[in-house]
Design an enzyme around this catalytic site. Sequence first.
Site, PDB file in Angstrom:
ATOM      1  N   SER A 115      27.561  76.944  22.482  1.00  0.00           N
ATOM      2  CA  SER A 115      27.119  75.887  23.216  1.00  0.00           C
ATOM      3  C   SER A 115      28.207  74.534  22.566  1.00  0.00           C
ATOM      4  CB  SER A 115      26.234  75.794  23.174  1.00  0.00           C
ATOM      5  OG  SER A 115      25.283  74.707  24.477  1.00  0.00           O
ATOM      6  N   GLU A 153      41.026  70.986  17.228  1.00  0.00           N
ATOM      7  CA  GLU A 153      41.584  69.648  18.873  1.00  0.00           C
ATOM      8  C   GLU A 153      42.341  68.226  18.293  1.00  0.00           C
ATOM      9  OE1 GLU A 153      41.338  72.861  22.267  1.00  0.00           O
ATOM     10  OE2 GLU A 153      41.000  71.065  23.564  1.00  0.00           O
ATOM     11  N   LYS A 170      29.745  79.631  25.577  1.00  0.00           N
ATOM     12  CA  LYS A 170      29.359  78.923  26.571  1.00  0.00           C
ATOM     13  C   LYS A 170      29.900  76.904  26.800  1.00  0.00           C
ATOM     14  CE  LYS A 170      24.480  77.217  27.894  1.00  0.00           C
ATOM     15  NZ  LYS A 170      24.923  75.679  27.272  1.00  0.00           N
TER      16      LYS A 170
END
Length: 491
Positions: free
Chosen positions: A316, A327, A341
């Site tokens: 999460s 990224e 999640k």
Amino acid sequence: MDENKSDQPSGKHPSPYIRLKKFHFIMLVFFLVFATAAITTLALAFGGEKAAEVGMKPRGEFEKLYEAYDKLEKNYYQDINEEKLINGAINGMLDSLDDPYSDYMDKKEASQFHESVSSSFEGIGAEIQEEKGMIKIVSPIKGSPAEKAGLRPNDRIMAVDGKSLEGMSSSEAVLLIRGEKGTKVKLKVQRAGTKEPMEITIVRDEIPIETVYAEMNNDKVAHIQITSFSEHTAAELKKAIEEMEKKGMKSMVLDVRQNPGGLLDQAVEMTDMFVPEGKVLFQVEDNQGRREKMVSDSKKKVTVPVVVLVDSGSASASEIFAAAMKESAGVTLIGEKTFGKGTVQTAEDFKDGSNMKFTTAKWLTPNGNWIHKKGIKPDIEVKLPDYANLPYLNPDSELKLDSLSEEVKNGEKMLEALGYHPGKVDGFFDKATEEAVKEFQKKSGIEQTGVLSGDTTVQLMTDLREKIQENDTQKEKAIEILKEKQSSSAS
């Protein structure tokens, strides 16, 4: 959620839980307010008089619900508990979503839910979630009784003190697992790859919500472990970084392994410390497919080289953090694939103190990837030694000469990992195993009975846990990479 439930997946989060600050996404606010209005309508709808009092128009889709309630109230053979019936109706709606992260909590459960991200609590210290009618561990909290007892992500808790958890929500399971400091709770746990469930007795303790732990090695590489995303985690991280900078930090390992998630605003604030201004931190997609991007601001950034450690217990909010670092900040991820999640939950309180937590959106990585049930693959995959995955040994069991069981086999593997020689690792407690236990007892200052039980078992698991920490292959790889970066920048 740890037996605090949480996003926590946080982060878990009965499941891991991310609480989204409403001012972050105006569009989400609209949907949350709309949903809350619908909930309030339902709460007031049992009895047309109340609906009329607040000037609300009747809604045809609820006629069947009113009819069922009226029939029960009039014809059921015993007196009905109106509050329990209404709560059951709300809970039934949420259960029908087949979403492990949407849950109704009564007053007591809601109180524990709020407590889990803001203060200490008493229990075993493990994030749990409901999945397909079963309760499973998302992650144990660092230093908690659950961690010391050897509970691991994806362990299924089948029963608590002999009471089956099958079909229970994570909120209901929390009420059974938590308890006063010093009291014992017996869990029946099924671990993947083992034939028989384990009986684990854990002594409850106070679980402080301290979430950041920092240390520095001789090469000036800081290791900062973040165990969850709670109310003060971002402030704790800033303080830890400042302390490491004063000690001459040259690079940093950020460790979110076994971190089940938590509060989204904390993950945003922390990620913002590393991601360049204007870069995307993550995206949110509502139920109409509309996307909103959260971008990094102009605050001061951490400039030393960084790597991030992840594993299957990273969930999460941890995954939001890891994905943005990978990224948008170009940070290397090391370890194992994360939990997976990719949804956002909001918790809404009712006037009576009860609470409804429900999924409001998807979250996507900066590049638009939805990692739900997929997880994030690390750039460099590194596994821990096999002995790091050995299951818990019950100190109440008495393993001795001529015993034959899976527990004996695991005990033999532990002895072997610690440098003792139990003979053939086959689950049979023979003379060689007995001598290995006696040798271990002698070295540990324990009476040399040759029986693996009680204090001997506890000490064996303690020594193994210390060995795992000393031989942390994932952390070692991270430090190796950072030292290479330090060398190249120096040249």
